[in-house]
Design a protein around this motif. Structure first.
Motif, mmCIF file in Angstrom:
data_model
loop_
_atom_site.group_PDB
_atom_site.id
_atom_site.type_symbol
_atom_site.label_atom_id
_atom_site.label_comp_id
_atom_site.label_asym_id
_atom_site.label_seq_id
_atom_site.Cartn_x
_atom_site.Cartn_y
_atom_site.Cartn_z
ATOM 1 N N UNK A 25 41.760 40.633 43.612
ATOM 2 C CA UNK A 25 42.956 39.964 43.097
ATOM 3 C C UNK A 25 42.659 38.542 42.637
ATOM 4 N N UNK A 26 41.524 37.979 43.097
ATOM 5 C CA UNK A 26 41.136 36.648 42.660
ATOM 6 C C UNK A 26 40.602 36.601 41.240
ATOM 7 N N UNK A 27 40.326 37.762 40.648
ATOM 8 C CA UNK A 27 39.879 37.808 39.256
ATOM 9 C C UNK A 27 41.074 37.492 38.364
ATOM 10 N N UNK A 28 40.962 36.475 37.499
ATOM 11 C CA UNK A 28 42.108 36.103 36.662
ATOM 12 C C UNK A 28 42.653 37.290 35.861
ATOM 13 N N UNK A 29 43.962 37.439 35.903
ATOM 14 C CA UNK A 29 44.617 38.495 35.140
ATOM 15 C C UNK A 29 44.830 39.788 35.889
ATOM 16 N N UNK A 30 44.122 40.005 36.987
ATOM 17 C CA UNK A 30 44.275 41.267 37.723
ATOM 18 C C UNK A 30 45.681 41.424 38.311
ATOM 19 N N UNK A 31 46.256 40.392 38.959
ATOM 20 C CA UNK A 31 47.634 40.553 39.452
ATOM 21 C C UNK A 31 48.625 40.886 38.337
ATOM 22 N N UNK A 32 48.455 40.259 37.166
ATOM 23 C CA UNK A 32 49.341 40.557 36.041
ATOM 24 C C UNK A 32 49.146 41.995 35.560
ATOM 25 N N UNK A 33 47.901 42.458 35.552
ATOM 26 C CA UNK A 33 47.612 43.840 35.175
ATOM 27 C C UNK A 33 48.300 44.811 36.132
ATOM 28 N N UNK A 34 48.212 44.531 37.443
ATOM 29 C CA UNK A 34 48.862 45.395 38.417
ATOM 30 C C UNK A 34 50.377 45.306 38.325
ATOM 31 N N UNK A 35 50.890 44.126 37.934
ATOM 32 C CA UNK A 35 52.332 43.975 37.740
ATOM 33 C C UNK A 35 52.809 44.852 36.588
ATOM 34 N N UNK A 36 52.065 44.862 35.483
ATOM 35 C CA UNK A 36 52.423 45.697 34.335
ATOM 36 C C UNK A 36 52.376 47.177 34.705
ATOM 37 N N UNK A 37 51.347 47.553 35.449
ATOM 38 C CA UNK A 37 51.215 48.934 35.902
ATOM 39 C C UNK A 37 52.410 49.328 36.766
ATOM 40 N N UNK A 38 52.774 48.456 37.714
ATOM 41 C CA UNK A 38 53.899 48.730 38.608
ATOM 42 C C UNK A 38 55.208 48.810 37.842
ATOM 43 N N UNK A 39 55.406 47.905 36.882
ATOM 44 C CA UNK A 39 56.619 47.917 36.068
ATOM 45 C C UNK A 39 56.766 49.241 35.329
ATOM 46 N N UNK A 40 55.686 49.699 34.712
ATOM 47 C CA UNK A 40 55.734 50.942 33.942
ATOM 48 C C UNK A 40 56.037 52.140 34.835
#
Length: 205
Positions: free
Chosen positions: A66-81
């Motif tokens: 999760x410390x990799x930049x952008x990974x939390x946002x990627x998981x957020x998009x996945x969860x939203x979909x």
């Protein structure tokens, strides 16, 4: 191509615990040193809400990933979909190709899984069916709505240390609650979701 993917998904044995999901991810062959999100979905199955939520939570929870930049946002998009499609009644979850083709360093994924193995075994031993109304049809709809709101808050959480990991705990607990039919864990997940949303609002407003 889509029919082939759906057939492959039908052949996958859905994980029923945190350890089983981790083992499914560990079994993926990654000669390139990168693991594609699509490969992870193939390993755990694409049709079950619980394992997909658990996947999002697990990736968000592991500090080394999760410390990799952008990974939390990627998981957020996945969860939203996933949550949006569940709320409108879809039975098979669709994801865009650009999201399925995103990759993560396999060494960091495996290190994160190794770090979580002992806690995962302890958590799995505590799970059993209870408070079934929390994981019934209405409970799952409320879970999807809660996770949708949580996912909307995850991108700004990258600006506040540790809050995204709290969101990861909530998603992990929701996924496990659905898989194990453990309503008590679902109640805890709702409480953690409320706490994480309060913390992010407090820090950003």
């Amino acid at each position: 191509m889509q029919a082939s993917r759906d057939t492959k998904a039908d052949d996958v044995t859905e994980p029923h615990s945190l350890v089983e999901l981790m083992q499914a991810i560990e079994s993926i062959d990654t000669p390139s040193g990168r693991i594609r999100f699509d490969e992870v979905l193939d390993a755990i199955g694409r049709r079950a809400f619980g394992p997909l939520l658990l996947l999002a939570g697990l990736v968000t929870l592991m500090p080394i990933v999760s410390g990799i930049p952008g990974v939390p946002t990627l998981m957020a998009l996945f969860t939203l979909l996933v949550c949006a499609q569940l709320l409108i009644g879809r039975r098979t979850f669709w994801l865009p190709r650009w999201l399925r083709n995103r990759t993560l360093p396999s060494d960091k994924v495996h290190k994160g899984l190794k770090w979580m193995y002992k806690p995962a075994q302890w958590i799995d031993r505590l799970l059993h069916p209870r408070f079934s109304f929390m994981t019934g049809p209405l409970g799952i709809q409320l879970t999807a709505l809660s996770c949708f709101v949580l996912a909307l808050a995850m991108p700004p959480m990258e600006l506040v240390p540790l809050t995204v990991n709290i969101a990861g705990v909530a998603l992990t607990f929701f996924g496990l609650a659905i898989m194990a039919r453990d309503g008590l864990l679902s109640i805890l997940a709702f409480l953690i979701t409320g706490t994480s949303l309060f913390v992010i609002l407090y820090n950003l407003l």
